[in-house]
Design a protein around this motif. Structure first.
Motif, short mmCIF file in Angstrom:
data_model
loop_
_atom_site.label_atom_id
_atom_site.label_comp_id
_atom_site.label_asym_id
_atom_site.label_seq_id
_atom_site.Cartn_x
_atom_site.Cartn_y
_atom_site.Cartn_z
N GLY A 112 -113.62 19.56 31.99
CA GLY A 112 -112.91 20.75 31.52
C GLY A 112 -112.32 21.49 32.68
O GLY A 112 -111.11 21.63 32.79
N SER A 113 -113.17 21.93 33.60
CA SER A 113 -112.68 22.59 34.79
C SER A 113 -112.32 21.50 35.79
O SER A 113 -113.18 20.76 36.26
CB SER A 113 -113.77 23.51 35.34
OG SER A 113 -113.23 24.40 36.28
N LEU A 114 -111.04 21.35 36.09
CA LEU A 114 -110.60 20.25 36.95
C LEU A 114 -111.13 20.41 38.37
O LEU A 114 -111.40 21.51 38.83
CB LEU A 114 -109.08 20.15 36.94
CG LEU A 114 -108.50 19.71 35.60
CD1 LEU A 114 -106.98 19.81 35.60
CD2 LEU A 114 -108.92 18.29 35.26
N GLY A 115 -111.29 19.26 39.03
CA GLY A 115 -111.80 19.29 40.40
C GLY A 115 -113.32 19.36 40.46
O GLY A 115 -113.89 19.53 41.53
N HIS A 116 -113.99 19.23 39.31
CA HIS A 116 -115.45 19.25 39.30
C HIS A 116 -116.05 17.85 39.22
O HIS A 116 -117.15 17.63 39.70
CB HIS A 116 -115.97 20.07 38.11
CG HIS A 116 -115.89 21.55 38.33
ND1 HIS A 116 -116.87 22.42 37.90
CD2 HIS A 116 -114.97 22.30 38.94
CE1 HIS A 116 -116.53 23.65 38.24
NE2 HIS A 116 -115.38 23.60 38.86
N GLY A 144 -102.44 14.95 39.38
CA GLY A 144 -102.28 16.41 39.46
C GLY A 144 -103.54 17.11 39.91
O GLY A 144 -103.49 18.16 40.55
N GLU A 145 -104.66 16.50 39.61
CA GLU A 145 -105.94 17.10 39.96
C GLU A 145 -106.14 17.19 41.48
O GLU A 145 -106.93 17.99 41.97
CB GLU A 145 -107.07 16.27 39.32
CG GLU A 145 -108.39 16.99 39.23
CD GLU A 145 -109.46 16.17 38.52
OE1 GLU A 145 -109.18 15.03 38.10
OE2 GLU A 145 -110.57 16.69 38.39
N CYS A 147 -104.34 18.51 43.46
CA CYS A 147 -103.94 19.83 43.97
C CYS A 147 -105.16 20.73 44.15
O CYS A 147 -105.08 21.74 44.84
CB CYS A 147 -102.96 20.50 43.00
SG CYS A 147 -101.34 19.76 42.99
N GLU A 148 -106.26 20.38 43.48
CA GLU A 148 -107.47 21.20 43.59
C GLU A 148 -108.09 21.00 44.98
O GLU A 148 -108.33 19.87 45.40
CB GLU A 148 -108.52 20.79 42.53
CG GLU A 148 -108.10 21.04 41.10
CD GLU A 148 -108.31 22.50 40.66
OE1 GLU A 148 -108.52 23.37 41.52
OE2 GLU A 148 -108.25 22.74 39.45
N THR A 150 -111.09 21.44 45.90
CA THR A 150 -112.41 20.81 45.87
C THR A 150 -112.32 19.29 45.99
O THR A 150 -113.24 18.65 46.48
CB THR A 150 -113.16 21.15 44.55
OG1 THR A 150 -112.29 20.87 43.46
CG2 THR A 150 -113.57 22.60 44.51
N ALA A 178 -93.82 17.11 39.09
CA ALA A 178 -93.10 18.18 38.40
C ALA A 178 -93.42 19.55 38.99
O ALA A 178 -92.73 20.53 38.69
CB ALA A 178 -93.47 18.15 36.92
N MET A 179 -94.46 19.62 39.81
CA MET A 179 -94.92 20.92 40.30
C MET A 179 -94.69 21.11 41.79
O MET A 179 -94.19 22.13 42.21
CB MET A 179 -96.41 21.08 39.98
CG MET A 179 -96.71 21.08 38.50
SD MET A 179 -98.47 21.18 38.15
CE MET A 179 -98.95 19.48 38.12
N VAL A 180 -95.10 20.12 42.57
CA VAL A 180 -95.00 20.26 44.03
C VAL A 180 -94.52 18.94 44.65
O VAL A 180 -94.66 17.87 44.06
CB VAL A 180 -96.36 20.65 44.66
CG1 VAL A 180 -96.77 22.04 44.27
CG2 VAL A 180 -97.44 19.66 44.30
#
Lengths: 264, 322
Positions: A112-116, A144-145, A147-148, A150, A178-180
């Motif tokens: 749920g919380s990305l990067g975990h 995309g994850e 980018c986190e 962590t 699409a973002m960076v």
């Protein structure tokens, strides 16, 4: 597309329709990877699901949870009827983000919380090293994850602890583009000490070959498999319309998309 | 009665996400230093068009809330006025260290917006259902904590807090808030709104529970009970004067919130009244439990966030007066 790829996608469509939620583009992107791991690679079965020496699959990109349920259904862990009747209801254990707390085996993490998921997976792999267990850890992440922050903290840890029993699979459907301006994920991971593999994420034979290579290379380097994928792969409509990133099919759309998958 | 109130209980003219978009557009057009940062949840607030229209003011950092907070603080240092958005759990518990140290302790001026607050996370379930954000943010010194009860209030607070020092935390749903306030209503930090007068009991609500308090007051009137209804507006700073005056006037208080009663609005009111004027306060809210899957109506029933529950607690509070 292989029959199993179609079956898994049709089940995901059905479950998304039942709960009227889900991120189907993301699910279709990674289904072939998850199936290959469970079917050909991992030391895992429903009977082994609670064994200490089992291989672990961690879904870090939690929005693709509807990819995990069909795989576990086809492997005999859950039943489609049971999930179908429960998902989306008030007391449902099944959610579009997996929830470990509701299960005794079969689901390894809360997503749920990305990067975990990646830090969690590295902890399991590290414990395996300490215990001298041969169990391996597979963790599915989104591009995309990465980018986190962590994620990169874990990359440092995994390199320094020489976690060659950790395999990070990147479902690289170019979400990040699409973002960076992200640059080369492969070069970055290599710089963090990973042994990096590239593969077509929808070619099950190629995936199997790469994962077998990953399994034998116990050389102190954590593994990264960059699986090149397409969002919504398996449905023409979903590959073309980004609204399917987060949209559940109504009855009519379910029928239309199921037909598309069957004919893909 | 405040003439700025026009509670209809109906769908508002514009949903929260629509008013968020138009307000941010207005802010950026008026002041080129206004910045809006989002960590890949622009789709949820439908702000992609804003991103295209103002490439020098609107940024999508990708999925990285912690770094987004740090970047916002750096931009403030360089003369900007940043607003950051993600879902409530990702702008509170996930980045609490960054919020506390990089924003509040370091005296930066940043507005942090947490959408899908509390039960409004619905089908995303327990991992996304944030009940603890109010308690966490209340413990940040000098913070302003707002639980948005109506789209007009959302717009006004975005504008009012543009240069407010320190942490401003707005929690809100993206849609489905009923219509309470007339456009142009002004809100002030630390000033609650009296939405209805009554002498038997005071109902103090915040966020989605304000309209629910108004429904409860109407039900109580059918039984001959007159309830005063307050929208607390900012949970922190608390409108102590209004809370005290209400306690003196009615002698019984019920609080109602879409958050954990531990550390939330119920805590804020009881903590204050226990010191100043011990008064019976009954708390309607999340009873220290985790989130789960469901639609809003299911979740309201499950957690007791209903007009019926508020009304029954109001009667119990009145009975306990003597």
């Amino acid at each position: 597309m292989k029959q199993i790829s179609k079956t898994l996608r049709k089940e995901a469509l059905y479950l998304s329709h039942k709960c009227q939620d889900g991120n189907l583009q993301s699910v279709f992107s990674c289904l072939d990877i998850v199936w290959t791991l469970y079917d050909k690679i991992m030391n895992w079965s429903p009977q082994k699901a609670a064994d200490e020496d089992r291989d672990f699959f961690i879904i870090s990109k939690g929005q693709a949870t509807l990819a995990l349920y069909p795989v576990l259904i086809e492997k005999g862990m859950f039943s489609l009827e049971e999930i179908g009747s429960e998902i989306g209801t008030f007391h449902s254990r099944y959610c579009i983000q997996t929830d470990l707390t509701k299960f005794q085996g079969g689901i390894e993490n809360n997503a749920g919380s990305l990067g975990h998921g990646l830090p969690f997976a590295a902890g399991i792999a590290h414990a395996n090293k300490i215990k001298r267990s041969l169990s391996r850890v597979y963790v599915l992440c989104g591009d995309g994850e990465f980018c986190e922050g962590t994620m990169w903290e874990t990359c440092i840890f995994a390199g320094s602890k020489r976690l060659d029993n950790l395999c990070v699979i990147i479902d690289d459907n170019n979400s990040v583009g699409a973002m960076v301006e992200f640059g080369s994920l492969s070069a970055k991971l290599a710089a963090f000490g990973f042994e990096v593999f590239d593969v077509d994420g929808h070619d099950m034979q190629a995936l199997e070959t790469v994962f077998l290579q990953v399994g034998t290379a116990l050389n102190g380097k954590p593994k990264a498999v960059i699986a090149h994928t397409i969002r919504g792969y398996g449905s023409q409509t979903m590959t073309e319309q980004d609204i399917w990133f987060h949209k559940a099919p109504n009855a009519e759309e379910l029928q239309m998309l199921t037909k598309e998958v069957e004919e893909f | 009665m405040n003439r700025k109130i026009r509670y209809t209980g109906k769908k508002p003219e514009r949903e929260v996400f629509e008013i968020f978009n138009s307000t941010m557009r207005e802010l950026i057009e008026d002041d080129p230093h206004v910045i809006y940062l989002d960590a890949d949840l622009m789709g949820s607030l439908k702000t992609q068009e804003l991103w295209r229209a103002f490439p020098k003011n609107v940024f999508n950092t990708g999925i990285q809330e912690a770094n987004m907070i740090g970047v916002a603080c750096g931009m403030y240092l360089n003369g900007m006025k940043p607003y950051v958005h993600s879902f409530a759990p990702f702008t509170s518990r996930r980045v609490f260290d960054q919020v506390f140290l990089s924003i509040a302790y370091a005296e930066k001026s940043v507005r942090v917006i947490g959408s899908d607050a509390g039960i409004m996370a619905t089908h995303n379930g327990g991992t996304h259902m944030c009940f603890e954000d109010v308690a966490m943010m209340r413990t940040v010194p000098e913070a302003c904590v707002v639980d948005v009860s109506d789209p007009v209030m959302c717009a006004e607070f975005l504008k009012e807090t543009k240069e407010r020092p320190g942490l401003t935390f707005l929690r809100m749903p993206r849609r489905d808030l009923p219509d309470i306030y007339c456009p142009g209503t002004r809100f002030e930090e630390g000033k609650g709104m009296v939405l209805r007068e009554g002498g038997d009991v005071t109902l103090i609500g915040c966020g989605i529970m304000v309209a629910t308090c108004l429904q409860a007051a109407e039900a109580l009137r059918q039984e001959g009970i007159e309830a005063r209804v307050i929208d607390i507006v900012t949970i922190k700073p608390l409108d102590r004067e209004l809370v005290l005056e209400s306690a003196v006037k009615t002698g019984a208080v019920v609080t109602a919130e879409n958050a954990n009663v531990i550390g939330g609005l119920g805590s804020a009111v009881t903590e204050y009244l226990a010191m100043e004027r011990p008064t019976r306060v009954l708390r309607v809210g999340i009873e220290d439990t985790f989130g789960r899957v469901g639609v809003e109506s299911f979740l309201r029933e499950a957690y007791g966030l209903t007009a019926e529950h508020i009304a029954s607690e109001a009667k119990r509070a009145i009975a306990l007066k003597n």
